[in-house]
Design an enzyme around this catalytic site. Structure first.
Site, mmCIF file in Angstrom:
data_model
loop_
_atom_site.group_PDB
_atom_site.id
_atom_site.type_symbol
_atom_site.label_atom_id
_atom_site.label_comp_id
_atom_site.label_asym_id
_atom_site.label_seq_id
_atom_site.Cartn_x
_atom_site.Cartn_y
_atom_site.Cartn_z
ATOM 1 N N ASN A 7 -32.335 10.682 31.966
ATOM 2 C CA ASN A 7 -32.296 10.906 32.571
ATOM 3 C C ASN A 7 -31.971 11.918 32.866
ATOM 4 O O ASN A 7 -30.002 11.672 32.408
ATOM 5 C CB ASN A 7 -31.547 9.484 33.387
ATOM 6 N N ASN A 9 -30.791 13.019 35.995
ATOM 7 C CA ASN A 9 -30.202 12.315 36.988
ATOM 8 C C ASN A 9 -29.705 14.109 37.689
ATOM 9 O O ASN A 9 -28.441 14.677 38.728
ATOM 10 C CB ASN A 9 -27.776 12.261 37.030
ATOM 11 N N GLU A 35 -35.622 11.559 37.354
ATOM 12 C CA GLU A 35 -34.810 11.634 38.307
ATOM 13 C C GLU A 35 -34.668 13.708 37.867
ATOM 14 O O GLU A 35 -33.538 13.906 38.078
ATOM 15 C CB GLU A 35 -33.212 11.089 37.796
ATOM 16 N N TYR A 108 -39.643 5.850 35.473
ATOM 17 C CA TYR A 108 -38.918 5.333 35.862
ATOM 18 C C TYR A 108 -38.658 4.752 36.522
ATOM 19 O O TYR A 108 -39.516 4.196 37.964
ATOM 20 C CB TYR A 108 -37.962 6.930 36.749
ATOM 21 N N ASP A 148 -35.769 5.647 31.827
ATOM 22 C CA ASP A 148 -35.054 4.278 32.068
ATOM 23 C C ASP A 148 -35.950 3.815 32.907
ATOM 24 O O ASP A 148 -36.492 3.416 33.527
ATOM 25 C CB ASP A 148 -33.947 5.903 33.035
ATOM 26 N N ASN A 150 -33.509 1.072 34.012
ATOM 27 C CA ASN A 150 -32.686 0.148 35.146
ATOM 28 C C ASN A 150 -32.778 -1.495 34.188
ATOM 29 O O ASN A 150 -32.200 -1.835 35.175
ATOM 30 C CB ASN A 150 -33.299 0.837 35.771
ATOM 31 N N ASP A 245 -24.760 11.420 33.633
ATOM 32 C CA ASP A 245 -24.514 9.789 33.347
ATOM 33 C C ASP A 245 -25.174 9.140 32.676
ATOM 34 O O ASP A 245 -25.069 8.258 31.790
ATOM 35 C CB ASP A 245 -24.525 9.656 34.189
ATOM 36 N N HIS A 246 -26.477 9.195 31.913
ATOM 37 C CA HIS A 246 -27.272 9.347 30.862
ATOM 38 C C HIS A 246 -27.026 10.575 29.353
ATOM 39 O O HIS A 246 -26.602 11.331 29.528
ATOM 40 C CB HIS A 246 -28.654 9.245 31.651
#
Length: 255
Positions: A7, A9, A35, A108, A148, A150, A245-246
Site C-alpha cells: 500500500n 499511500n 492506494e 484494497y 490491504d 484493513n 505508512d505501510h
C-alpha cells in the site's frame, strides 16, 4: 516466484521516497500496489515505468483516491478490473492479472474509520466478496490475493489488542469474516502459515511515534488458494526503509 504487496499511500509519494529504487533491487516477479492515488496519465515519468515490467492500473473515479496496480515481468494472458458491483468498482479497489492457471490480484478493501457510513459500506463489501471468494475456490484456478485488507485477524496481528476491540479494522464482525475465509473456506494467510508465532506489522499510524515504538497492525496480506500452500517458501515484511505508512510484504513461492 516473488510477489510483493504494498500500500503506497500515493504511488507518487512512495516514488519520491525511493520505492522504485528499492523495487529494482528485489528480484520481484509481480508487484501489487494499493492506494496509488493517481490517474494513469499522471504516471508517465520513467520512474513509474521500470524496465522489464508490464504495468496495469485500475484508478478510482475520484481523483487522488484509492486505486490499485500490478507490475509484472511476464505479460498476463488477461487483466480484469471489474467485479460487477458499481459502488465497489468505481473506487478502483480490484485488479486481477491472469498467467495461465494463476491469478494474481491487487485488492484494497475499504476502511471504516472515517465515518459510520464507510463502516457500513465496508460490511457490504465483505458480504459481496464472500460468495465471489467461494466461487474462486471452486473454479479450478489458483489465486494470490494481495492487498490491504484493513482488518487484523488475531491478537498477534496488532500491538494494542484489548484497546482496539471497538475500532474499525479490529471489530469482532470483521475478524469473524477472516475466520470464515481461513478456517471454513480454506484460504491461506501466507504470512501466518510461514510464521505461526510471528508478531510483525505492516501498518503504523502516522500519529505520535507509533512506527518508532512499533505500535502497529498487520492488515496487509497475501491470501492464497489452498493448493498453493505447499508452494509457500518465505515471507518478509520490510518496515525499513519507509516509503509509506505501510510496509511492503514479500512472499516467495516455489515455481
Amino acid at each position: 516466484m516473488r510477489i510483493v504487496s504494498f500500500n503506497a499511500n500515493g504511488i507518487r509519494s512512495a516514488a519520491s521516497k525511493g520505492f522504485f529504487d528499492w523495487f529494482a533491487a528485489q528480484g520481484i516477479d509481480c508487484l501489487c500496489v494499493q492506494e496509488t492515488k493517481a490517474q494513469t496519465e499522471q504516471l508517465d515519468d520513467a520512474v513509474f515505468r521500470p524496465q522489464g515490467y508490464q504495468r496495469f492500473f485500475n484508478n478510482a473515479e475520484q481523483k487522488g483516491y484509492s486505486g490499485v496496480a500490478i507490475y509484472a515481468r511476464q505479460q498476463p494472458d488477461q487483466v480484469i478490473d471489474r467485479l460487477g458491483w458499481t459502488p465497489f468498482d468505481r473506487e478502483g479497489r480490484y485488479i486481477e492479472a491472469r498467467f495461465g492457471n494463476l491469478s494474481v490480484v491487487s485488492l484494497y478493501l475499504p476502511s471504516g474509520s472515517s465515518a459510520e457510513e464507510r463502516q457500513q459500506f465496508k460490511f457490504e463489501v465483505l458480504a459481496y466478496l464472500t460468495p465471489i471468494f467461494s466461487e474462486w475456490l471452486k473454479n479450478g484456478r489458483e489465486y494470490v490475493l494481495c492487498g490491504d485488507w484493513n482488518i487484523v485477524h488475531t491478537a498477534k496481528d496488532i500491538k494494542n489488542w484489548k484497546s482496539n476491540q471497538k475500532t474499525s479494522g479490529c471489530l469482532p464482525e470483521e475478524r469473524a469474516w477472516l475466520d470464515l475465509l481461513f478456517h471454513q473456506h480454506g484460504w491461506v494467510d501466507s504470512y501466518r502459515h510461514l510464521n505461526p508465532s510471528g508478531e510483525d506489522y505492516t501498518w503504523w499510524s502516522q500519529r505520535g511515534q507509533a512506527r518508532a515504538k512499533n505500535v502497529g497492525w498487520r492488515i496487509d496480506y497475501q491470501v492464497v488458494s489452498p493448493t498453493l500452500r505447499p508452494k509457500l517458501r518465505a515471507s518478509s515484511i520490510h518496515a525499513e526503509p519507509k516509503f509509506s505508512d505501510h510496509a511492503p510484504h514479500v512472499v516467495d513461492y516455489e515455481r
